[in-house]
Motif scaffolding. Structure first.
Motif, PDB file in Angstrom:
ATOM      1  N   GLY A  82       0.793  -1.225   0.000  1.00 50.86           N
ATOM      2  CA  GLY A  82       0.000   0.000   0.000  1.00 50.86           C
ATOM      3  C   GLY A  82       0.822   1.268   0.000  1.00 50.86           C
ATOM      4  N   ALA A  83       1.973   1.265   0.666  1.00 52.75           N
ATOM      5  CA  ALA A  83       2.787   2.484   0.774  1.00 52.75           C
ATOM      6  C   ALA A  83       3.309   2.955  -0.576  1.00 52.75           C
ATOM      7  CB  ALA A  83       3.952   2.239   1.728  1.00 52.75           C
TER       8      ALA A  83
ATOM      9  N   SER B 293       3.349   5.502  -6.261  1.00 49.78           N
ATOM     10  CA  SER B 293       4.747   5.933  -6.341  1.00 49.78           C
ATOM     11  C   SER B 293       5.415   5.604  -7.667  1.00 49.78           C
ATOM     12  CB  SER B 293       5.549   5.278  -5.200  1.00 49.78           C
ATOM     13  OG  SER B 293       5.000   5.594  -3.946  1.00 49.78           O
ATOM     14  N   GLY B 294       4.694   4.929  -8.553  1.00 45.32           N
ATOM     15  CA  GLY B 294       5.326   4.441  -9.778  1.00 45.32           C
ATOM     16  C   GLY B 294       5.963   5.517 -10.618  1.00 45.32           C
ATOM     17  N   SER B 295       5.345   6.709 -10.700  1.00 51.39           N
ATOM     18  CA  SER B 295       5.855   7.753 -11.595  1.00 51.39           C
ATOM     19  C   SER B 295       7.246   8.227 -11.181  1.00 51.39           C
ATOM     20  CB  SER B 295       4.888   8.929 -11.637  1.00 51.39           C
ATOM     21  OG  SER B 295       4.627   9.404 -10.326  1.00 51.39           O
ATOM     22  N   PHE B 296       7.424   8.573  -9.895  1.00 51.09           N
ATOM     23  CA  PHE B 296       8.739   9.073  -9.508  1.00 51.09           C
ATOM     24  C   PHE B 296       9.757   7.946  -9.341  1.00 51.09           C
ATOM     25  CE2 PHE B 296       6.611   8.860  -5.291  1.00 51.09           C
ATOM     26  CZ  PHE B 296       7.527   8.117  -4.576  1.00 51.09           C
ATOM     27  N   LEU B 297       9.299   6.719  -9.048  1.00 51.44           N
ATOM     28  CA  LEU B 297      10.247   5.604  -8.981  1.00 51.44           C
ATOM     29  C   LEU B 297      10.756   5.230 -10.373  1.00 51.44           C
ATOM     30  CD1 LEU B 297       8.683   3.340  -6.209  1.00 51.44           C
ATOM     31  CD2 LEU B 297      10.712   4.804  -6.069  1.00 51.44           C
ATOM     32  N   CYS B 298       9.936   5.430 -11.396  1.00 48.17           N
ATOM     33  CA  CYS B 298      10.431   5.260 -12.778  1.00 48.17           C
ATOM     34  C   CYS B 298      11.599   6.214 -13.030  1.00 48.17           C
ATOM     35  CB  CYS B 298       9.316   5.540 -13.776  1.00 48.17           C
ATOM     36  SG  CYS B 298       8.149   4.188 -13.989  1.00 48.17           S
TER      37      CYS B 298
ATOM     38  N   HIS C  48       1.554  -1.235 -10.525  1.00 49.30           N
ATOM     39  CA  HIS C  48       1.394  -1.590  -9.111  1.00 49.30           C
ATOM     40  C   HIS C  48       0.654  -2.917  -9.011  1.00 49.30           C
ATOM     41  CE1 HIS C  48       1.215  -1.048  -4.811  1.00 49.30           C
ATOM     42  NE2 HIS C  48      -0.063  -1.384  -4.843  1.00 49.30           N
ATOM     43  N   SER C  49       1.291  -3.891  -8.395  1.00 50.44           N
ATOM     44  CA  SER C  49       0.719  -5.227  -8.277  1.00 50.44           C
ATOM     45  C   SER C  49       0.039  -5.400  -6.926  1.00 50.44           C
ATOM     46  CB  SER C  49       1.819  -6.284  -8.434  1.00 50.44           C
ATOM     47  OG  SER C  49       1.319  -7.573  -8.165  1.00 50.44           O
ATOM     48  N   LEU C  50      -1.119  -6.046  -6.964  1.00 48.26           N
ATOM     49  CA  LEU C  50      -1.852  -6.348  -5.732  1.00 48.26           C
ATOM     50  C   LEU C  50      -1.603  -7.770  -5.261  1.00 48.26           C
ATOM     51  CD1 LEU C  50      -5.271  -4.682  -6.666  1.00 48.26           C
ATOM     52  CD2 LEU C  50      -3.410  -3.706  -5.305  1.00 48.26           C
ATOM     53  N   ASP C  51      -0.659  -8.460  -5.906  1.00 50.30           N
ATOM     54  CA  ASP C  51      -0.418  -9.874  -5.587  1.00 50.30           C
ATOM     55  C   ASP C  51       0.253 -10.074  -4.238  1.00 50.30           C
ATOM     56  OD1 ASP C  51      -1.531 -10.492  -7.996  1.00 50.30           O
ATOM     57  OD2 ASP C  51       0.373 -10.779  -9.044  1.00 50.30           O
ATOM     58  N   SER C  52       0.876  -9.018  -3.726  1.00 52.07           N
ATOM     59  CA  SER C  52       1.600  -9.166  -2.459  1.00 52.07           C
ATOM     60  C   SER C  52       1.344  -7.953  -1.583  1.00 52.07           C
ATOM     61  CB  SER C  52       3.108  -9.305  -2.717  1.00 52.07           C
ATOM     62  OG  SER C  52       3.830  -9.270  -1.504  1.00 52.07           O
TER      63      SER C  52
END
Length: 511
Positions: A362-363, A367-372, A407-411
């Motif tokens: 969840g955290a 965050s995907g945009s800036f982590l890219c 973002h994966s919800l698998d974990s």
């Protein structure tokens, strides 16, 4: 240096004293105030500053941005940034920020004042009186009550104009390609398409940025679709209303009057509109109130202080994805993204195509945009360009790397994965520090710290040779991690000679 490493700021336009005071007292920033610098003086001085604050007078050109080798931020104390070459700033890794709320009230009130002035020809009548005349019949006006006001651009200023003019019982309609109709309905504005708007309006006011899509938004073709005698107001940016088309509409009677606070050229050398008897013209006064100037100066200073303190990034025009990147909670994840990108580059130096950044937990949901961007920095570690969170993905694309996020919800475990070209790296935080947990299907029993100097083998290391090489170089083995297929050693200092260690990679990561 980091984007938040801002120590010296130049203010090159006149701003309220509160701006410099806040920068000095709250940010510990050295401030130089030199309003009215010539373009040549700005070019020669900008290399000494980490930040530049302007209003509308200073032209921040590509040359200025290239010369400003230390620049991290260009801040506009106001809304529009058309005096800043935003594309060049992005290429140079410079944040461009504005103060979107600082002058909203002042600009809206001026717009309303021009609507009132047009309806009753107040400036013309006042000028006539000063000439000793008493022209009661000449200056017959019209009520605003029951008239329709078309508002093109329904952001902060457009909204403020609408709510004020509704008090005159004007019908307010509008157009905005971004803000949903249900939102504008809440403040009393019904949205229509542009084609539907023109014929309904008694007054039209524009409140959009100056973009290729809005340049000449009001033109010969649109005037021809309007009611005869429509009146137009522009307190936004010169060029949104085609000035030549406006003059033709005034001369033909298709346009009954115009209130202009802005012009394509400022000050305008062609005075045909300025001198026209049906035009009320002002010298770009939209933000020229004591309150707006104080508000904009304070706002831009506080935004820079927040950036310096790593608290927030507000008002970023060319890096909106980074607004979530400036906080104590996200900083370690940015470091992890860059470290995984660096490690990925060491293992696959010629990689091209798509690199996918996958987040879990969840955290990291948003965050995907800036982590890219962080991963792209690591992938481009050998670039000769000034690569940072602002421009990393752009430069990556230039060399054939497309960094995407998912973002994966698998974990439920909070983790970051970088994959592509047949390689997959997974990492997380251990004690708040970046670490590697997995290469491909190979899990490490304990997290591998991603800082300092690492030695990596794709198979099992010869420990005797490793100890011998470390002893000869005066370095120490700090940790050793073994997984199925990979061995990683963390050492205290780099080795100059790896020949005795076989197929070993030496990787240096930021501490």
């Amino acid at each position: 240096m980091a984007l938040s490493d801002i120590r010296r700021v130049l203010i090159s336009d006149s701003l309220a004293p509160a701006c410099a005071h806040i920068l000095r007292s709250q940010g510990g920033i050295e401030v130089t105030e030199e309003p009215g610098l010539s373009p040549q003086d700005l070019l020669s001085q900008i290399q000494d500053y980490d930040g530049l604050i302007v209003r509308s007078a200073t032209k921040v050109t590509s040359d200025v941005l290239t010369a400003g080798t230390r620049l991290k931020v260009v801040a506009r104390a106001g809304t529009g940034v058309d005096n800043v070459d935003v594309d060049a700033a992005t290429q140079n890794g410079i944040i461009v920020m504005n103060t979107p709320t600082g002058n909203s009230i002042s600009a809206a009130e001026l717009t309303c004042g021009l609507i009132l002035s047009l309806s009753r020809q107040i400036p013309q009548a006042a000028s006539s009186m000063k000439q000793g005349k008493w022209d009661r019949k000449k200056y017959m006006g019209s009520e605003l009550h029951g008239k329709t006001l078309g508002i093109l651009g329904l952001g902060r200023i457009g909204k403020e104009v609408a709510t004020r003019m509704q008090s005159f019982q004007m019908k307010t309609i509008g157009y905005d390609p971004i803000i949903p109709p249900e939102v504008t309905a809440e403040f009393g504005v019904q949205q229509f398409s542009l084609e539907e708007i023109w014929g309904q309006c008694d007054y039209i006011t524009v409140h959009t940025p100056l973009l290729p899509s809005t340049t000449g938004l009001v033109n010969d073709a649109t005037f021809s679709k309007c009611k005869r005698g429509v009146q137009v107001i522009n307190c936004a940016r010169g060029g949104i209303i085609d000035e030549a088309a406006l003059l033709r509409a005034l001369e033909s009677g298709q346009c009954g009057g115009a209130g202009l606070d802005v012009f394509t050229e400022e000050p305008p050398r062609d005075r045909a509109l300025v001198d026209h008897p049906l035009v009320i013209s002002l010298p770009h006064l939209g933000a020229s109130t004591h309150e707006a100037q104080n508000r904009c100066g304070e706002e831009v200073a506080l935004q820079i202080v927040d950036l310096v303190k790593d608290r927030a990034l507000l008002g970023a025009v060319n890096a909106p994805a980074l607004t979530k990147a400036f906080s104590p909670e996200t900083k370690p994840w940015i470091r992890l993204g860059e470290a995984l990108g660096r490690l990925f580059h060491y293992l696959l130096p010629e990689v091209r195509g798509e690199i996918q950044v996958t987040t879990t937990g969840g955290a990291l949901k948003n965050s995907g945009s800036f982590l890219c961007s962080a991963v792209a920095i690591g992938l481009l570690q050998n670039s000769d360009k000034k690569v940072n969170l602002v421009n990393a993905c752009i430069f990556a694309k230039d060399v054939g790397i497309q960094v995407t996020s998912y973002h994966s919800l698998d974990s439920s475990e909070t983790a970051l994965e970088v994959s592509g070209g047949g390689l997959c790296l997974t990492g997380g935080l251990s004690g708040g520090a970046p670490c590697l947990s997995q290469i491909g299907a190979s899990d490490f029993k304990s997290p591998v710290s991603l800082n300092g100097t690492l030695l990596l083998w794709r198979d099992e290391a010869n420990l005797l040779k490793l100890i011998g090489a470390l002893a000869a170089a005066g370095s120490r083995l700090q940790t050793l991690h073994v997984s199925e297929g990979y061995t990683v050693a963390e050492i205290s200092a780099p080795l100059s000679d790896l020949s005795a260690l076989g197929s070993c990679l030496q990787i240096t990561l930021p501490a």
